[in-house]
Design a protein around this motif. Sequence first.
Motif: not given
Length: 603
Positions: A432-450
């Motif tokens: 929220p401070t920089t308005s930057q979108l990045s990727t933390l992890a990939t290759g997951l099977a339909e992640p639905g929640d954290l």
Amino acid sequence: MTATPAHSRVRAPELVGAWLNADDDLSLADLRGKVVLLDFWTFCCINCLHVLDELRPLEAKYGDALVVIGVHSPKFAHERDPIALAQAVERYGVHHPVLADNDLTTWDAYTARAWPTLVLIDPEGYVVATMAGEGHAQSLDRLIGDLVDRHSTAGTLNTGAGPYTPPPVEPTTLRFPGKAIMRDSGTTLVTDTAHHRVVELTVEGDVVSVCGDGVRGHRDGAASEARFNEPQGLCALPAEVAAEVGYDIVVADTVNHRLRGIRLSDGMVTTVAGSGRQWRSQPDNHRHDALAIDLSSPWDVAWYDGRLIVAMAGIHQLWWFDPIRATTGVYAGTTVESLRDGPLPDVWLAQPSALAVDGDRLWFIDSETSALRYIQDDTVYTAVGQGLFDFGHVDGPGKAGLLQHPLGVAVLPDGRIGIADTYNGAIRCFDPTTSQLSTLATGLAEPGDLVVAGDEVFIIESAAHRLVPLRVEERSVGGQAQQVVRTPTRIAPGDFDLTVVFTPPPGQKLDDSFGPSTRLTVSADPPELLVDGTGETTDLSRRLTIAGGVTSGVLQVVAQAASCDIDAPNPACHLTRQDWGVPVIIDPDGPSRLRLMLHGTDG
């Protein structure tokens, strides 16, 4: 479609694509003698999921005389994946053959323009009725019943075994889990969505307790007897509120259109909001009485600003729920499915599916616009997301970043906003401070929640049926911007006639008991596409002016019609409603009129 003489009946086009839930490929010739109902759907669409539930009683009632074919015409790129489609068919309990219409060949052959669209075909292979949207169950019941009677008498009805073949199901502890919350004890409460229950797990994944008997349905009572129907979000009430109301956890019991309360001391389940009827735009006669009012697919819940906020995915709104007063009502959204920011409540949302509180901000996910949005000072803002037809996996600043149908959101330990980017199989992160979108992890099977537990973050990996720790591999993804691909409609610039066709179903008439019986709302993306004709009227026909200087865009049309039963002692009222996003190309030689089918038959 208005009444037409019998000699001009339309022969149903062939079904083209790959088949699921059937031993062999099917053709219309194979289905001759059956009443066939084509359900054009896509598994991201909440309205399509509603139709699946509406069709189940009809399939049970008419048995082998009726064959429902789910024509899956995908919106998002992920929905073209045959494994993802097979998982969705199991996840949502689709017990009929499904045609994977990945290239939208069958969609175009039947001139479908909206998800969902239903097409009824008689036992001789002719189209009988076409209808868009949901809420057609009663009309279909009458039409199918009439076809069964007529063709049974004529000897042209085949009631032999249908073509549905159920696929094998792998036994797992969880089945397509939806969402989760961490308890102070260190265990995790998870909605075991496809098992229709709520499960308490240790960090190691061992089952501590189960609430719900695992059978689809609705029943209050003890943990071993209660029943849910595809539950999703959970929220723990503040201790002082829980002590007063007698339950600790609120569950979004999605397909039951209810909120349920769980008392943790003994697992007792009670219904705390929702009549069980799906919201149909009826007048509010109950003054927000939580148990009397109708809800529509509540998908998540969160405690914010002294009350519970509900992501009401089924009608593209956020609602509030006061547990102590047992009242509920609309918080944000007009039911128009789109993306428009501004002061509450007159904003446009698109299938809100996740909520997270960060101080005075309420973050939420709008899955159909692939958007991350937030509320602050009674105003809605969009952090990531461009609209109903734009998606992708792109990192970057502000709205240059793209998601693909996300379903989860959480405030991470470092203050950034974590996103379960479901159809990209990724965990994304917005600062929220920089308005930057990045990727933390990939290759997951339909992640639905954290789920955040202190400094740790866990993921609901829904299509892998598990809760796992987040393993961060933070990086920047250039990716590719994508758009929903459908055959655009050629239209001419200048004066243009738009008509939405609605013929009241058999045994019904237009109903103006609670105001005008019909309503039409028109807008465009980009807005410059329409010189004149935007806004809302009570007539289902509208003269538009199409700009000549715009080459393409999307006509956004929302139509609804109210009808009621004729000559019934206690007539029921019905609302038929549909949102269309019609991609168009401006062509001087194109037609100057467009007809959209809300409900019509061949008479």
